[in-house]
Design an enzyme around this catalytic site. Structure first.
Site, PDB file in Angstrom:
ATOM      1  CD1 TRP A  53      -1.159   2.358   2.148  1.00 24.65           C
ATOM      2  CD2 TRP A  53      -2.899   1.625   0.950  1.00 24.65           C
ATOM      3  NE1 TRP A  53      -2.107   3.363   2.115  1.00 24.65           N
ATOM      4  CE2 TRP A  53      -3.180   2.926   1.382  1.00 24.65           C
ATOM      5  CE3 TRP A  53      -3.852   0.951   0.169  1.00 24.65           C
ATOM      6  CZ2 TRP A  53      -4.365   3.588   1.072  1.00 24.65           C
ATOM      7  CZ3 TRP A  53      -5.035   1.605  -0.138  1.00 24.65           C
ATOM      8  CH2 TRP A  53      -5.282   2.905   0.312  1.00 24.65           C
ATOM      9  CG  ASP A  56      -1.230  11.320   2.340  1.00 27.43           C
ATOM     10  OD1 ASP A  56      -2.171  10.759   1.771  1.00 27.43           O
ATOM     11  OD2 ASP A  56      -1.342  11.831   3.472  1.00 27.43           O
ATOM     12  CD1 TRP A  80      -3.468   4.364   4.924  1.00 23.32           C
ATOM     13  CD2 TRP A  80      -4.243   3.561   6.857  1.00 23.32           C
ATOM     14  NE1 TRP A  80      -3.169   5.266   5.904  1.00 23.32           N
ATOM     15  CE2 TRP A  80      -3.636   4.800   7.100  1.00 23.32           C
ATOM     16  CE3 TRP A  80      -4.787   2.861   7.928  1.00 23.32           C
ATOM     17  CZ2 TRP A  80      -3.582   5.377   8.368  1.00 23.32           C
ATOM     18  CZ3 TRP A  80      -4.728   3.425   9.200  1.00 23.32           C
ATOM     19  CH2 TRP A  80      -4.134   4.675   9.406  1.00 23.32           C
ATOM     20  CG  PHE A 112      -0.271   9.396  10.287  1.00 20.74           C
ATOM     21  CD1 PHE A 112      -0.019   8.035  10.307  1.00 20.74           C
ATOM     22  CD2 PHE A 112      -1.576   9.817  10.523  1.00 20.74           C
ATOM     23  CE1 PHE A 112      -1.036   7.106  10.558  1.00 20.74           C
ATOM     24  CE2 PHE A 112      -2.603   8.905  10.771  1.00 20.74           C
ATOM     25  CZ  PHE A 112      -2.339   7.548  10.793  1.00 20.74           C
ATOM     26  CB  SER A 113       1.298  13.001   5.680  1.00 22.61           C
ATOM     27  OG  SER A 113       0.896  11.931   4.868  1.00 22.61           O
ATOM     28  CG  ASP A 185      -1.409  15.361   7.416  1.00 29.17           C
ATOM     29  OD1 ASP A 185      -0.864  14.327   7.858  1.00 29.17           O
ATOM     30  OD2 ASP A 185      -2.593  15.398   7.036  1.00 29.17           O
ATOM     31  CD  GLU A 232      -7.060  13.723   6.005  1.00 32.99           C
ATOM     32  OE1 GLU A 232      -6.985  13.436   4.805  1.00 32.99           O
ATOM     33  OE2 GLU A 232      -7.351  12.888   6.879  1.00 32.99           O
TER      34      GLU A 232
HETATM   35  C1  FRU Z   1      -4.231  11.817   4.127  1.00 29.37           C
HETATM   36  C2  FRU Z   1      -3.873  11.189   5.464  1.00 29.37           C
HETATM   37  C3  FRU Z   1      -3.099  12.149   6.333  1.00 29.37           C
HETATM   38  C4  FRU Z   1      -2.355  11.227   7.245  1.00 29.37           C
HETATM   39  C5  FRU Z   1      -2.058  10.063   6.344  1.00 29.37           C
HETATM   40  C6  FRU Z   1      -2.098   8.716   7.012  1.00 29.37           C
HETATM   41  O1  FRU Z   1      -4.492  10.860   3.172  1.00 29.37           O
HETATM   42  O2  FRU Z   1      -5.043  10.738   6.126  1.00 29.37           O
HETATM   43  O3  FRU Z   1      -3.892  13.101   7.001  1.00 29.37           O
HETATM   44  O4  FRU Z   1      -1.193  11.801   7.757  1.00 29.37           O
HETATM   45  O5  FRU Z   1      -3.030  10.073   5.313  1.00 29.37           O
HETATM   46  O6  FRU Z   1      -1.683   7.715   6.135  1.00 29.37           O
END
Ligand code: FRU
Length: 484
Positions: A53, A56, A80, A112-113, A185, A232
């Protein structure tokens, strides 16, 4: 979030925290295309993870001749979960080489991102050699793994002193403690006039905030903003206005392609006008733009996640958009963004085929096409045609002349004729169709799932006049990379 709460609850698969320093795979050990990238549904010039998978794009930064593309990766699953920063590099935005994962989950959370920058002035003090350190800022998603139970979402740093090959987490993490909900993020930029780093962060609902810092470690919250309908992955950058020397505007961008245009003085972002929607396709999300593109290049290069699509039986899941370059234009309606695929796509072009003339029901100028990967450029005057259709392997990119709407499947956008003409650029890969109308003022990015046996293309819409149609077959970026 990739369906926020539900996914967070599902993301309990054990992903053992590993040592803070991770060795990247040496480019010399790259996998040949015989082993991967040749599966029937593998996109040929859109980035996909070799395995599992992806969502972002993260940490887009250019340094020492390399574009880095980090990405939300599940190293151990086709869906995911276990979020980790995957890593790929390219010297031309077209041919990518995936390295080992760069940043792995730990007791603060899964990764995460976030974003990455070159710390040219060594403000954070991470630099050990002659070259500046690369610094990544990401969300530690506390509570999304057994190792981080009870922890909250916080913002953290990691740095690299070997051009992005290995990453060390900062021992003072987190640098921004929990503020609200699943705040996440961080997108960091250097703001030269105030000599400060500026970070855009998603807080909760439609709320975002800006922070600044002298050293990437101490952050002050300087501004709050709400962008209706937006969530996000914010991005924040300045763009010159094309054709207006000395004029520029700031863009505050959000994951679902809604943006605000305004002024920024280093502390306060003042939006001017209503939020604008960019990109009307079904599968474009969480775009991020590159940091540290050299001034002589000057482009604002963006890559997004093509969220959705189906890849049955494939070892990978999800793909990125083809990189685009964003520009800002003064229009009668106000300032508006445009985007076009980066010019580097030219390196994939095979021998072109051109055509012009009036469309009629009996002939199909695209009869000779029978491949899976093409670029189309088209300028057309509708004349008496009601609908102009580019049929791509059974899927229709269609222009309704009365409503001046461009559509692909369920996605639709108004694309008014300019001087009585419609111009289109279309990129077709095995699992996607990206359309850019009227010099990129309207874009539609869509995944598609054509039947493998259907390879026909047709351009129809009698009696529209095609001023110029150019079609380039596109080579596989994976195959042409390994032939280098
Ligand atoms: C956006 C998101 C971000 C998060 C990440 C997790 O697609 O939901 O907000 O950091 O993906 O994978």
């Amino acid at each position: 979030m990739a369906s926020t709460a539900a996914l967070l609850i599902l993301a309990v698969t054990v992903h053992a925290p590993t040592a803070d320093v991770v060795r990247a795979e040496s480019p010399a050990r790259s996998q040949s295309v015989d082993e991967a990238y040749s599966e029937p549904l593998r996109p040929q010039f859109h980035f996909t993870a070799r395995k599992n998978w992806l969502n972002d794009p993260n940490g887009l930064v250019f340094f020492a001749g390399q574009y880095h593309l980090f990405f939300q990766h599940n190293p151990s699953g086709i869906e995911w979960g276990n979020m980790t920063w995957g890593h790929a590099v390219s010297d031309d935005l077209v041919h990518w080489r995936q390295l080992d994962d760069a940043i792995e989950p730990d007791a603060l959370g899964t990764i995460f991102s976030g974003s990455a920058v070159v710390d040219w002035k060594n403000t954070a003090g991470f630099q050990t050699g002659d070259e500046p350190a690369l610094v990544a800022m990401y969300t530690a998603a506390g509570g999304t793994s057994p190792a981080s139970q009870g922890a909250k979402f916080t913002q953290c740093l990691a740095y690299s002193n070997d051009r992005g090959q290995t990453w060390t987490k900062y021992d003072g993490n987190p640098v921004v403690s929990h503020i609200a909900a699943d705040n996440r993020d961080p997108k960091v930029i250097w703001h030269e006039p105030s000599e400060r780093w500026v970070m855009a962060l998603y807080l909760d609902k439609n709320d975002f905030a800006l922070f600044n810092s002298p050293d990437l470690k101490k952050w002050e919250r300087i501004d709050d903003l709400t962008v209706p309908g937006s969530i996000e992955c914010p991005d924040f950058f300045e763009l010159p206005v094309v054709g207006k020397p000395g004029e520029s505007k700031w863009i505050f961008w959000t994951a679902n392609n809604v943006y605000l245009i305004g002024e920024f003085d280093g502390r306060d972002f003042q939006p001017e006008g209503e939020p604008q929607r960019f990109e009307h396709g079904a599968n474009c999300f969480a775009a991020q733009s590159y940091s540290d593109i050299p001034a002589q290049d000057g482009r604002r290069i963006q890559i997004a996640w093509m969220r959705g699509g189906k890849y049955p039986g494939m070892p990978f899941n999800q793909q990125m958009t083809f990189p685009t370059s964003l520009t800002l234009h003064a229009t009668d309606e106000g300032y508006r963004l445009r985007s076009q695929p980066v010019a580097e796509i030219e390196s994939l072009r095979g021998e072109k085929f051109t055509w012009n003339g009036e469309l009629n029901d009996a002939e199909n100028p695209l009869e000779q096409l029978a491949g899976e990967t093409y670029e189309f450029a088209l300028t057309i005057e509708p004349a008496d045609a009601k609908r102009i259709i580019l049929d791509i392997r059974g899927a229709q990119l269609s222009y309704d002349v009365a409503t001046q709407e461009l559509s692909f499947g369920e996605s639709k956008a108004r694309a008014p004729l300019v001087g009585g003409k419609l111009t289109l650029r279309v990129l077709v890969d095995r699992a996607s169709v990206e359309a850019y109308a009227n010099d990129g003022s309207v874009t539609l990015s869509n995944c598609f799932e054509p039947e493998p046996s259907k390879l026909a293309y047709r351009l129809s819409g009698a009696s529209a006049k095609v001023d110029k149609l150019t079609v380039w077959p596109l080579k596989s970026a994976w195959r042409s990379r390994d032939e280098e």
